[in-house]
Design an enzyme around this catalytic site. Sequence first.
Site, PDB file in Angstrom:
ATOM      1  N   GLU A 131      -3.436   4.175  -2.531  1.00 48.86           N
ATOM      2  CA  GLU A 131      -4.244   4.343  -0.726  1.00 48.86           C
ATOM      3  C   GLU A 131      -5.404   4.135  -0.843  1.00 48.86           C
ATOM      4  O   GLU A 131      -6.381   3.163  -0.559  1.00 48.86           O
ATOM      5  CB  GLU A 131      -3.251   4.836  -0.111  1.00 48.86           C
ATOM      6  CG  GLU A 131      -3.465   4.619   1.365  1.00 48.86           C
ATOM      7  CD  GLU A 131      -2.376   4.848   2.471  1.00 48.86           C
ATOM      8  OE1 GLU A 131      -2.631   3.992   3.393  1.00 48.86           O
ATOM      9  OE2 GLU A 131      -1.823   6.156   1.752  1.00 48.86           O
ATOM     10  N   GLU A 132      -5.976   5.122  -1.469  1.00 43.07           N
ATOM     11  CA  GLU A 132      -7.528   5.596  -1.027  1.00 43.07           C
ATOM     12  C   GLU A 132      -8.741   4.546  -2.291  1.00 43.07           C
ATOM     13  O   GLU A 132      -9.007   3.962  -1.505  1.00 43.07           O
ATOM     14  CB  GLU A 132      -8.090   6.767  -1.868  1.00 43.07           C
ATOM     15  CG  GLU A 132      -6.521   7.484  -0.914  1.00 43.07           C
ATOM     16  CD  GLU A 132      -5.462   8.427  -0.820  1.00 43.07           C
ATOM     17  OE1 GLU A 132      -4.998   9.201  -0.346  1.00 43.07           O
ATOM     18  OE2 GLU A 132      -5.101   7.752  -1.885  1.00 43.07           O
ATOM     19  N   ASP A 190       0.919  -1.216   0.036  1.00 38.70           N
ATOM     20  CA  ASP A 190       0.322  -0.334  -0.134  1.00 38.70           C
ATOM     21  C   ASP A 190       1.024   0.913   0.089  1.00 38.70           C
ATOM     22  O   ASP A 190       1.839   1.560   0.947  1.00 38.70           O
ATOM     23  CB  ASP A 190      -0.902   0.306   1.152  1.00 38.70           C
ATOM     24  CG  ASP A 190      -1.188   0.988   1.219  1.00 38.70           C
ATOM     25  OD1 ASP A 190      -1.747   2.222   0.545  1.00 38.70           O
ATOM     26  OD2 ASP A 190      -2.494   1.505   2.953  1.00 38.70           O
TER      27      ASP A 190
END
Length: 598
Positions: A294-295, A276
């Site tokens: 990541e989001e 991540d």
Amino acid sequence: MAKWEDVESILPYLPLILRSSSSSSSSSSSFALFWPPRALESLKALALGPDVSRVASGEVLFDAILDLRDSIGLSQHPLAHAAADGFALFFDELMSRMDARVWFGEIVPTLARLLLQLPSLLEAHYQKSDEVFGKEKAGLRVLGSQEAGIVFLSQELIGALLACALFCLFPTSNRDAKLLPAINFDYLFANLYPNARQSQEQKVRCLIHYFERISLSTPTGFVSFERKVIPLQRSSSGISYPEADDWRISKASLCQFKVLSAGLIEDQQDEALEVDFANEYLGGGALHRGCVQEEIRFMINPELIAGMLFMASMRDNEAIEIVGVERFSQYMGYSSSFRFVGDYIDRKPFDLLGRRKTRIIAIDALDSPRLAQYKTDCLLRETNKAFCGFFDRSKHRCYLKHFQMVDSCREYAHESNADASVVCKTSQEMENQDNSENRCSSNSDLTENNEERSQQIDLESIGIATGNWGCGAFGGDPEMKSMIQWLAASQALRPFIHYYTFGEASLERLQQVTEWISGHGWTVCDLWSMLVEYSTQRLRRETNVGFFAWLLPALVVGVNQEKRDSCSLLLLIDGNQRCRSRRIMQICWKELPKKCVL
């Protein structure tokens, strides 16, 4: 009974009240968790559906949320500006009427019933934590900076916690002081209004789909959240934060490196730790406007969001590993082009602890380092950060033996005024005498009570699946970052690294470079030395080409073979400017054609 300190740690950040049978803070104290009376009545009404609660629109839902917040004493802490408009916009305009009827008629009441179970789910969680893990702490608690530890949560409990986040019921006071990220969904919805990008709406659709799924069928697995910390202080009894010399004299072999020009990390089917590309605050902009690697991962695997409740921001020597999250959504696109496509059925098998074999490691890179990324301290920071993430504590004894050998080399070199990298050459010979010493036992030390089960988990085969970590929005050099992660994975004794290039133009020659390096038997110290030398020249402005072209100018298009050989000779054996590592000098010299030797 449950460990009292765990309950005390997390209670200020939960919307519940606690009643204890003892004023003592001992771990044997019994307790019970409750919703405040007014909140309990509001949730009961919400659970009976819109005919009783009158909640049949986004506007009224937000009013109900405000009422709930007032009942648990949160009215003094206002939600994000435009949150009310965001809830109304999504549920009353962006959501179809048919979907809205299902949402308010079935999903919201189911979520309210799940919230009513939150106190009993938490009590059962702490009870089971004591029974299963014994002395090892695994209960829900705040894991602050430099506090290594693990939290095991059931997927059902995570669903209840995320329902709290949807209804914005988590207290927010003092979260900043504890370096905890925002957890409520108010900013997520506020950023829909008035003119949000399509990607913001699509993020919300992913999360709404998650709630629809768990309302139809409660997931039964478990998820673990582990804060991994490598101590900054050196100790003879454990692994510590590596110094530049540790990398310079490491004789660890470079692991297998596979380049994938197509595909996505989350779609990989191998036994691998999936990286991540994290913010120092877990989740980054997932609950705000962010919509990059990541989001997006937090949207398609929403159970990751639960870690934002109790995981403080990461320091340079920390990483967060999450095992067991389920994927619920299909998607396409990236950033502004991100779109929710539909349902996803996660078919990953479970391990013996009831977790899906989806392993995610959050590591945060330097943000916008520019030219500073070529300084040795920045190079060391990034390599150590990746190593902290890739470190596998089931291999602790192997690491310990390796680092003790490196320390011995350093001490001997200091006493004899010798080159530590030359002294440590014997470490490779010792390693070759018995390969079994580098094979780490697969038993995990998560808990003594689970030793027998953990022994069956084959951790040796788990490699790394990654890509352009710290590049893109963070501004890192993709060529350097690919090599840094290779160093870290190799030093962490991972069997392989699968690298997804995501179409990055500067990595077109990554396969050729890694094949060349592997073919010449380079070790960690060899690659580290070359990265340091290249970085030094970048800082001095003695070169402005990428690392790959600097290392192997023969790959430059349009140069004939004889000129390439000459160029390689000048690059690799110029004693004043290039390659001070004896090992690399020997490799380069053997490979050059005789006619090029001066």
